[in-house]
Design a protein around this motif. Structure first.
Motif, PDB file in Angstrom:
ATOM      1  N   PRO A   1       0.818  -1.167  -0.013  1.00 17.03           N
ATOM      2  CA  PRO A   1      -0.166  -0.138   0.021  1.00 17.03           C
ATOM      3  C   PRO A   1       0.804   1.251   0.020  1.00 17.03           C
ATOM      4  O   PRO A   1       0.272   2.261  -0.509  1.00 17.03           O
ATOM      5  N   ASP A   2       2.088   1.202   0.722  1.00 19.29           N
ATOM      6  CA  ASP A   2       2.800   2.691   0.619  1.00 19.29           C
ATOM      7  C   ASP A   2       3.817   2.438  -0.216  1.00 19.29           C
ATOM      8  O   ASP A   2       4.706   3.469  -0.402  1.00 19.29           O
ATOM      9  N   GLY A   3       3.925   1.376  -1.332  1.00 21.93           N
ATOM     10  CA  GLY A   3       4.893   1.618  -2.280  1.00 21.93           C
ATOM     11  C   GLY A   3       6.112   1.049  -1.880  1.00 21.93           C
ATOM     12  O   GLY A   3       7.122   1.022  -2.846  1.00 21.93           O
ATOM     13  N   THR A   4       6.411   0.508  -0.732  1.00 25.04           N
ATOM     14  CA  THR A   4       7.822   0.183  -0.386  1.00 25.04           C
ATOM     15  C   THR A   4       8.151  -1.118  -0.778  1.00 25.04           C
ATOM     16  O   THR A   4       9.421  -1.683  -0.563  1.00 25.04           O
ATOM     17  N   ARG A   5       7.316  -2.137  -0.702  1.00 24.74           N
ATOM     18  CA  ARG A   5       7.612  -3.551  -0.936  1.00 24.74           C
ATOM     19  C   ARG A   5       6.836  -4.258  -2.130  1.00 24.74           C
ATOM     20  O   ARG A   5       5.868  -3.666  -2.463  1.00 24.74           O
TER      21      ARG A   5
END
Length: 486
Positions: free
Chosen positions: A152-156
């Motif tokens: 959801p936060d684009g980090t993984r």
């Protein structure tokens, strides 16, 4: 000149020894002039060759498009570019948090395991605009947003297998950190049937996964043998796996319609055959709703922003025996279920979408439904007794990201190159309506070692072209010189 000076010069000249000229002095002079011309031509050819080689690199540098100051901050780019075949991987040079994850069938997005990786996905860094790759040797149908999911936060990114991670490829979920390039594995201790990611929980702390059982079932229509699955919640902090319930999904259903999390992460809408059920995190069923054979859960972004409605899509058009034209002419209308009861709710005037299929990614600013529209692959043909996936990699020819407004409006958010077949978007940017951001091209460097597969033939070809050009210049000048002498 005075007479005395002429006499002095004459005496000096008579005292000097005569010049000794060799018989081939003129030939040697012509050779020297030709060598000088060849050196100048070679230098010019080298300059042209270097410019030709440098031009693609200079054009490939990430030049962002202009953007207004009022829109400062990370955003989903308005355009996507195709990556290079040798594009650097996330492990080599992490791009940081991503805005978009996408895949397809260009040379940069699909390779061969003979000298490359068969499956590839491109990650677009939200701050840098860098394009970096995730590789999947032996798996060409990897689909962004369906079996490889952007957090959801684009980090993984979560997937069941990732090349180069150094982790067991037969079990568990592999999660790669886009800020460090390092991968971790979760769920492997639960056996080889675990796990394929289905959806991220909104807080990013757990994953809904599918777990494959050992029993075999034969599809009565196709004769295919497959293994029933069940959904489970995988806690990433504790590695605990909580089965929700056994279920038997219809073979013809879109993988995009398997399940969706409510915004608070406490309940999920789960597809089982033609039924949608609302379950909590323990697997307790709150309600069930029969959708029929033409209505589907819209996607992982089906829940409205306030959690009160669940989005469905209903097909108007060809269902069973469909050629490419019939598939392209399908019409999809948006509907809703009451999240509290499962009962249908009146439509809200959203535009009908024409295409092979649609998949809901989420809600922008709480009012626009963001969907991915699918177009059929050239020559696609669907039959009743065929294994088929409406949003499948092989069935899709192109995708477009759209925003549907409750007033019937439709906005194109991203219309990528034709070779792009799958896409996922970071949920935090989508929810905030952060679209239309700066776009960049895929930079040629840094590169994987596979660049030599392209560079060596290109270098040899350039050398051959350079030699031929020099020979042509030499022959033309020699012919002109011969013509002048005659």
């Amino acid at each position: 000149m005075t007479a005395h000076l002429r006499e002095v010069l004459a005496e000096v000249g008579e005292s000097m020894p005569p010049a000794r000229l060799t018989p081939d002095v003129w030939r040697r002079g012509r050779q020297a002039r030709r060598r000088s011309r060849l050196r100048r031509s070679g230098a010019a050819g080298l300059v042209v060759l270097l410019v030709a080689l440098a031009l693609p690199w200079s054009l490939s540098r990430p030049y962002p498009v202009p953007w207004t100051a009022g829109d400062a901050g990370p955003a989903v780019p308005s355009r996507l570019a195709l990556p290079w075949m040798w594009q650097a991987t996330v492990q080599m040079d992490p791009p940081g948090p991503a805005s978009v994850l996408f895949g397809g069938d260009s040379i940069g997005l699909r390779g061969t395991d003979i000298f490359d990786s068969e499956g590839k996905l491109a990650v677009v860094g939200r701050n840098s605009g860098d394009y970096r790759m995730l590789l999947y040797g032996g798996w060409d149908s990897i689909a962004a947003g369906e079996n490889a999911l952007l957090a959801p936060d684009g980090t993984r990114v979560a997937q069941s297998y990732l090349e180069g991670s150094g982790l067991d490829a037969t079990a568990g979920v592999t999660i790669v950190d886009l800020t460090t390039g390092r991968s971790t594995q979760h769920g492997a201790r639960h056996g080889t049937g675990c796990c394929e990611p289905v959806a991220w929980a909104p807080d990013g702390g757990s994953l809904l996964v599918s777990v494959t059982g050992s029993a075999e079932v034969t599809d009565p229509n196709t004769g295919y043998i497959w293994h029933p699955e069940r959904l489970a919640l995988l806690d990433l902090a504790t590695d605990a796996l909580v089965p929700l319930r056994d279920f038997t999904p219809a073979r013809a259903i879109r993988t995009a319609s398997r399940a969706a999390f409510a915004p608070d992460g406490q309940t999920l809408a789960v597809t089982e055959g033609s039924m949608v059920r609302l379950v909590d995190r323990t697997g307790t069923v709150r309600w069930s709703a029969e959708l029929g054979d033409r209505t589907y859960l819209a996607g992982t972004g089906a829940f409205s922003a306030d959690g009160s409605r669940i989005t469905t899509v209903t097909l108007d058009g060809c269902l069973d025996e469909c050629d490419e034209a019939a598939l392209a002419a399908r019409r999809w209308s948006v509907g809703f279920l009451d999240a509290a009861t499962g009962r249908p709710l009146p439509g809200a005037g959203f535009a009908v979408v024409t295409g092979l299929a649609v998949r809901a990614l989420g809600w922008a600013n709480g009012r626009e439904l963001v969907v991915l529209r699918y177009e059929p692959e050239a020559g696609a043909h669907k039959t009743r007794d065929q294994g088929w996936n409406d949003t499948g990699w092989y069935e899709t020819g192109h995708v477009t990201l759209l925003a549907l407004g409750p007033d019937g409006s439709t906005r194109t958010l991203i219309d990528p190159p034709d070779d792009v077949l799958t896409m996922d978007v970071a949920q935090d940017l989508l929810t905030a309506g952060r679209f239309g951001g700066p776009s960049s091209t895929a930079s040629m460097f840094p590169a994987r070692g596979i660049i030599w597969v392209a560079a060596i033939p290109l270098g040899c070809l350039s050398a051959v072209v350079g030699v031929v050009a020099l020979l042509v210049v030499y022959a033309v000048r020699r012919r002109r010189t011969a013509a002048r002498r005659h």
